[in-house]
Design an enzyme around this catalytic site. Structure first.
Site, PDB file in Angstrom:
ATOM      1  N   LYS A 106       1.544  -7.144   7.525  1.00  0.00           N
ATOM      2  CA  LYS A 106       0.604  -6.024   7.519  1.00  0.00           C
ATOM      3  C   LYS A 106       0.140  -5.780   8.936  1.00  0.00           C
ATOM      4  CE  LYS A 106      -1.396  -3.496   4.255  1.00  0.00           C
ATOM      5  NZ  LYS A 106      -0.862  -3.288   2.907  1.00  0.00           N
TER       6      LYS A 106
HETATM    7  N1  GLU Z   1       1.155  -0.294   2.148  1.00  0.00           N
HETATM    8  C1  GLU Z   1       1.807  -0.467   0.887  1.00  0.00           C
HETATM    9  C2  GLU Z   1       1.320  -1.699   0.170  1.00  0.00           C
HETATM   10  O1  GLU Z   1       0.236  -2.186   0.410  1.00  0.00           O
HETATM   11  C3  GLU Z   1       3.332  -0.397   1.016  1.00  0.00           C
HETATM   12  C4  GLU Z   1       3.958  -1.364   1.933  1.00  0.00           C
HETATM   13  C5  GLU Z   1       5.432  -1.085   2.195  1.00  0.00           C
HETATM   14  O2  GLU Z   1       5.979  -0.140   1.641  1.00  0.00           O
HETATM   15  O3  GLU Z   1       6.022  -1.815   2.972  1.00  0.00           O
HETATM   16  O4  GLU Z   1       1.950  -2.178  -0.730  1.00  0.00           O
END
Ligand code: GLU
Length: 443
Positions: A106
């Site tokens: 993240k």
């Molecule tokens: N931000 C989204 C999540 O929290 C998607 C992450 C992604 O597609 O890599 O799942």
């Protein structure tokens, strides 16, 4: 008052699940508890008025046992490295649970997008990505959209990385791109679409009194970003009545159901859902406590906590956002007989469609929306089935142990209730532990 130390929440969730794991080497759990790599960058950006401001950005890779780090980039004024690390851990669990070959990561920048121009956002994004350099890459760590970032942000990320790494196919370096740049059909609505599939499957599998199906069910949705807005539309199309919606400025309620076209129009014109004619204004907290069938928190974390969980009246809480229910609140809701469908299960549709985009980019292919949604549905159904099976198995085990203790010691049975949060995490951890053991500890 329950504390919201973001990474502490991760540790508590982990602790709850570990006791249900069969014999495992404790060091492996320690390996899964701590983030693998954390990066903090401070960088200057020239603002539109000629001044210079320093922004702080983060990227955390929590685990790469199953594949490249994967997870969104969020822009938020209160973002902290702790929160990013906790969201990265959720990505590791989510990817393992939905069975895509990614680890968890993240990132984000501490900034308020509402007070920044598009040009400033572009400069922030490009500079942030250049600071990360080779810490992201198509086979090492693959970003995606998250809160307050979107397809345009992903286009800048791709472009910046591609300029820095010419001469190769860089499309798989980031997902959630515009379709013309190799984005996937269905990616934008995928988190909400996956959430709908998961809820439908769960209602087929588990009989909740008064909530046999979505038709005519009354739903309150907290958050009107990508996930909340798409969830409102998709659940409504499946026969549900959306009685309340909120955004960061507050909420609106209409007993007979909101007109979603009107909500969209008002949000576009006013920048908020609040104030839509013929609706009642409510707070975000009121929304969570409404007398309705399903509450969908699709905004930030820790929204249902120890102080308001007892007042929740819905039959089902669906964590479309990441970590909206704290561990203590989860225990309170479970004791009240309210089902909590966990974030790592119900919001995994986004990363699943990201995986489809990544595969299409590597193969230079473009799949149809029908193909994407069918594949998404299959994966969501499998994951729900795995969690329900684990949940039933663990509950039987706990009940049998309780009965045995009762007959051995003449003690009253303890009546432990296994919850869906814990069961989902047990499935994810078991898969991760198998991978880690099979790969072996290097050297
Ligand atoms: N931000 C989204 C999540 O929290 C998607 C992450 C992604 O597609 O890599 O799942």
């Amino acid at each position: 008052m329950e504390k919201f130390d973001e990474y502490q929440v991760i540790k508590e969730r982990l602790k709850g699940a570990i006791e249900y794991l069969d014999q495992t080497r404790p060091g492996l759990i320690d390996f899964l508890a701590a983030p693998k790599k954390s990066i903090v960058v401070n960088f200057p950006v020239q603002m539109d008025d000629g001044s210079v401001r320093v922004f702080q950005g983060y990227r955390v890779v929590h685990n790469r046992a199953n594949g490249p780090g994967k997870g969104g980039i969020r822009y938020h004024p209160q973002l902290s490295s702790q929160e990013v690390a906790s969201l990265a851990a959720l990505m590791t669990w989510k990817c393992a649970l939905i069975n895509v070959p990614f680890g968890g990561a993240k990132g984000g920048v501490c900034c308020d997008t509402k007070s920044l121009s598009q040009n400033e956002l572009r400069r922030i994004t490009r500079r942030f990505i250049s600071e990360l350099g080779d810490d992201i890459g198509p086979h090492t760590d693959v970003p995606a959209p998250d809160l307050y970032t979107n397809e345009r942000t992903m286009a800048w990320i791709y472009d910046t990385y591609d300029i820095m790494h010419p001469g190769r196919n860089n499309r798989p370096v980031v997902t959630g791109k515009p379709i013309d740049l190799g984005g996937s059909e269905g990616r934008r609505a995928a988190t909400a679409q996956g959430c709908l599939y998961a809820v439908q499957r769960f209602l087929q599998r588990i009989a909740i009194p008064g909530l046999a199906a979505l038709e005519d069910s009354r739903i309150a949705i907290q958050g009107y970003g990508n996930v909340g807005a798409n969830a409102a539309r998709l659940f409504h199309q499946s026969g549900a009545v959306i009685v309340a919606i909120s955004d960061s400025q507050g909420g609106i309620f209409c007993k007979t159901g909101l007109n979603l076209d009107e909500v969209d129009k008002h949000k576009r014109q006013q920048g908020t859902v609040v104030g839509l004619p013929e609706t009642m204004s409510i707070t975000n907290n009121d929304l969570l406590q409404l007398d309705c069938d399903i509450v969908i928190p699709a905004a930030t974390s820790n929204q249902i906590h120890a102080d308001n969980a007892a007042a929740v009246r819905a039959k089902l809480v669906v964590e479309a956002g990441n970590a909206p229910v704290t561990p203590e609140a989860n225990a309170i809701l479970t004791r009240k007989g309210i089902y909590v469908l966990p974030d790592i299960l119900v919001n995994a549709g986004g990363v699943t469609a990201s995986y489809f985009e990544w595969v299409q980019n590597i193969e230079n292919e473009q799949w149809t929306l029908a193909e994407i949604n069918q594949k998404l549905k299959n994966r969501m159904n499998h994951a729900v089935d795995a969690v329900v099976a684990k949940w039933q198995m663990l509950q039987e085990k706990v009940d049998a142990a309780g009965e045995k203790a009762k007959s051995d010691n003449d003690d009253p049975a303890t009546n432990t209730i296994v919850d869906l949060h814990t069961s989902a995490l047990v499935v994810a951890l078991e898969r991760l532990l198998i991978t880690i053991e099979e790969r072996g500890i290097w050297p």
